[in-house]
Design an enzyme around this catalytic site. Structure first.
Site, short mmCIF file in Angstrom:
data_model
loop_
_atom_site.label_atom_id
_atom_site.label_comp_id
_atom_site.label_asym_id
_atom_site.label_seq_id
_atom_site.Cartn_x
_atom_site.Cartn_y
_atom_site.Cartn_z
N CYS A 60 42.50 44.94 46.47
CA CYS A 60 41.75 44.09 47.39
C CYS A 60 42.26 44.21 48.82
O CYS A 60 41.52 43.94 49.77
CB CYS A 60 41.82 42.64 46.93
SG CYS A 60 43.49 42.04 46.64
N LYS B 29 42.91 32.99 31.27
CA LYS B 29 41.81 33.87 30.86
C LYS B 29 41.95 35.17 31.64
O LYS B 29 41.57 35.26 32.80
CB LYS B 29 40.43 33.27 31.14
CG LYS B 29 39.31 34.14 30.52
CD LYS B 29 38.00 34.07 31.26
CE LYS B 29 37.90 35.06 32.38
NZ LYS B 29 37.86 36.49 31.94
N GLU C 185 42.11 34.10 45.50
CA GLU C 185 42.46 35.35 46.18
C GLU C 185 41.30 36.29 45.88
O GLU C 185 41.13 36.75 44.76
CB GLU C 185 43.80 35.88 45.67
CG GLU C 185 44.43 36.90 46.61
CD GLU C 185 43.96 38.31 46.31
OE1 GLU C 185 43.04 38.78 47.04
OE2 GLU C 185 44.48 38.93 45.38
N GLU D 149 32.96 45.56 50.14
CA GLU D 149 34.17 46.03 49.48
C GLU D 149 33.78 47.04 48.40
O GLU D 149 33.09 46.70 47.44
CB GLU D 149 34.92 44.86 48.85
CG GLU D 149 36.25 45.27 48.22
CD GLU D 149 37.02 44.09 47.66
OE1 GLU D 149 38.24 44.07 47.76
OE2 GLU D 149 36.38 43.17 47.11
#
Length: 476
Positions: free
Chosen positions: A279, A170, A245, A379
């Site tokens: 990231c 997906k 992750e 973040e």
């Protein structure tokens, strides 16, 4: 593009069971460029059942079979890499240069790394009279993000194929078109029917259905920590393996003996690659308190050299953010940084000059940031970085480790041994010394709320294997 309203299931492009669709928007123009089908639980079940049936045969293939398959995939991928690059530029805004030199080729690197790992991996080992056999984990569900889309797809699919697993992917519904090209590549290369399946859709529907499905043996997820928690919660119901992750808030420690002009210029430009949507970006730049003025001047000049513009325009180094949602989030956090007392060195909330359409944000640098500020904790996932002062080496390490995340980190020093010593004290899955790049045959992943498990090369291959112990198998 063909097949945007279809799913790839059991070796064929099939119509969805449901009728929902999602528009794919070009972030540079804010206009829809395609419409994809959006699946539901029945679409997921059909794809998982195809993968389950295929595992009976593919899970028993030989190393030689899988080496030949990966080699064919690599051959076809090389022919389609330009198609992938142009698709990624249109759907998520990566500048043409980045898409052609990094985004699209990254998938090829993962395929090659998985092939190399497969060639050298020992699937059986002897421990006294015991045999340990490494076998494929089974049917895998892959949920991948939009920021480095084909990179994350290939980082999962390649080692899973090498291990003998079957799978359902997906991709992000925000940037799904590259996944269609990827599926076409696998089909042309002769991946057996049912081994790889593709179902589009959103996380709460398709992602949740995959995570909870009793016939899925493993979920590998890349995305936000918030979404990763939901994936793990859903997967826990059937006690399946989960690798993740997730987010990051990486610290970049510039030690006092580093070449500030070179290092800070390099690293400011590094943070804004992919519009800061990485990231592992080193967005917290830690500098000695008595060198802050120097760092500010260098960072301001570096930020001023960045060219923000349309992805296809010559000379563009930073394109738009991927979506309206991301655009609003990043600008909100920039304003929060100002409100909490950060000093704006470069950039700000407004759009870059001359860009009234598209999700463009100015490369933004803050100084006078303390590690308890929102912009130092959350973040941001945009071209935003902050200069944080430290008093001595121990203080720098303390600040670097004072975060919920632990994905990556950077250390720069003119003394390589000093840099190594600091790196070993960082609670993070990866550390770049003096600007060293990623190595695709070494493990990628993080500590703490940055996830669990590792990707890339041999370490990625091992995530898709179970260890079976056979006692008394080697008795004389």
């Amino acid at each position: 593009m063909e097949n945007t309203r279809k799913f790839y299931v059991d070796g064929e492009w099939v119509d969805p069971i449901g009728t929902d669709t999602v528009d794919v928007v070009n972030p540079a123009t804010e206009q829809a460029i395609a419409t994809i089908a959006s699946g539901d639980e029945k679409d997921v079940d059909r794809a998982v059942m195809a993968a389950r049936r295929a595992f009976d045969s593919y899970g028993s293939t030989t190393r030689s079979d899988r080496i030949a398959l990966l080699s064919r995939i690599i051959e076809v991928y090389e022919r389609r890499v330009d198609d992938l690059a142009s698709t990624i530029t249109q759907e998520m805004g990566a500048p043409t240069g980045l898409a052609t030199t990094a985004q699209a080729p990254s998938g090829l690197v993962h395929l090659t790394a998985a092939l190399d790992a497969l060639r050298g991996f020992e699937f059986e080992e002897q421990i006294g009279t015991t045999t340990v056999v490494h076998e494929p984990v089974g049917v895998c569900a892959f949920i991948t993000p939009w920021n480095w889309p084909v990179n994350q797809i290939a980082a999962k699919v390649a080692p899973a194929l090498a291990a003998g697993c079957t799978m359902v992917l997906k991709p992000s519904e925000i940037a799904p078109l590259n996944a269609i090209v990827f599926a076409e590549i696998l089909h042309e290369a002769g991946v057996p029917a049912g081994v790889f399946n593709l179902v589009h859709g959103d996380g709460p529907t398709v992602g949740a259905a995959l995570s909870m499905h009793p016939d899925v043996d493993m979920v590998s997820f890349t995305g936000s920590t918030r979404a990763g928690v939901e994936v793990a919660r859903n997967a826990a119901q059937t006690v399946k393996r989960v690798t993740q992750e997730l987010g990051g808030k990486s610290a970049n420690i510039v030690l006092d003996d580093a070449d500030f002009e070179e290092v800070i210029t390099r690293d400011v430009l590094g943070v804004v690659v992919n519009s800061g949507q990485s990231c592992n970006a080193g967005s917290r730049i830690l500098v000695p308190s008595d060198r802050m003025d120097d760092a500010v001047a260098i960072a301001r000049a570096a930020a001023g050299s960045i060219v923000v513009g349309p992805p296809e325009a010559e000379g563009t180094t930073v394109g738009p953010l991927v979506s309206q949602t991301q655009f609003d989030k990043v600008r909100r956090l920039i304003q929060t940084g100002i409100d909490e007392g950060g000093t704006l060195v470069a950039g700000g909330v407004g759009r870059p000059a001359g860009l009234s359409t598209g999700y463009y944000v100015q490369p933004t640098v803050f100084a006078d940031v303390t590690n308890d500020m929102t912009i130092a904790r959350e973040e941001i996932f945009g071209p935003v970085m902050m200069l944080i002062a430290y008093e001595d080496e121990a203080d720098a390490i303390r600040i670097a480790n004072d975060t919920n995340y632990g994905l990556s980190g950077m250390v720069s020093s003119s003394d390589p041994q000093r840099a190594r010593n600091v790196a070993r004290q960082l609670r993070t899955g990866m550390v770049h010394l003096n600007g060293a790049p990623l190595a695709f045959d070494a493990p990628f992943g993080g500590y703490k709320q940055s996830g669990n498990g590792r990707e890339f090369g041999r370490f990625g291959l091992m995530e898709y294997l179970e260890a079976k112990t056979i006692f008394g198998d080697n008795e004389n």
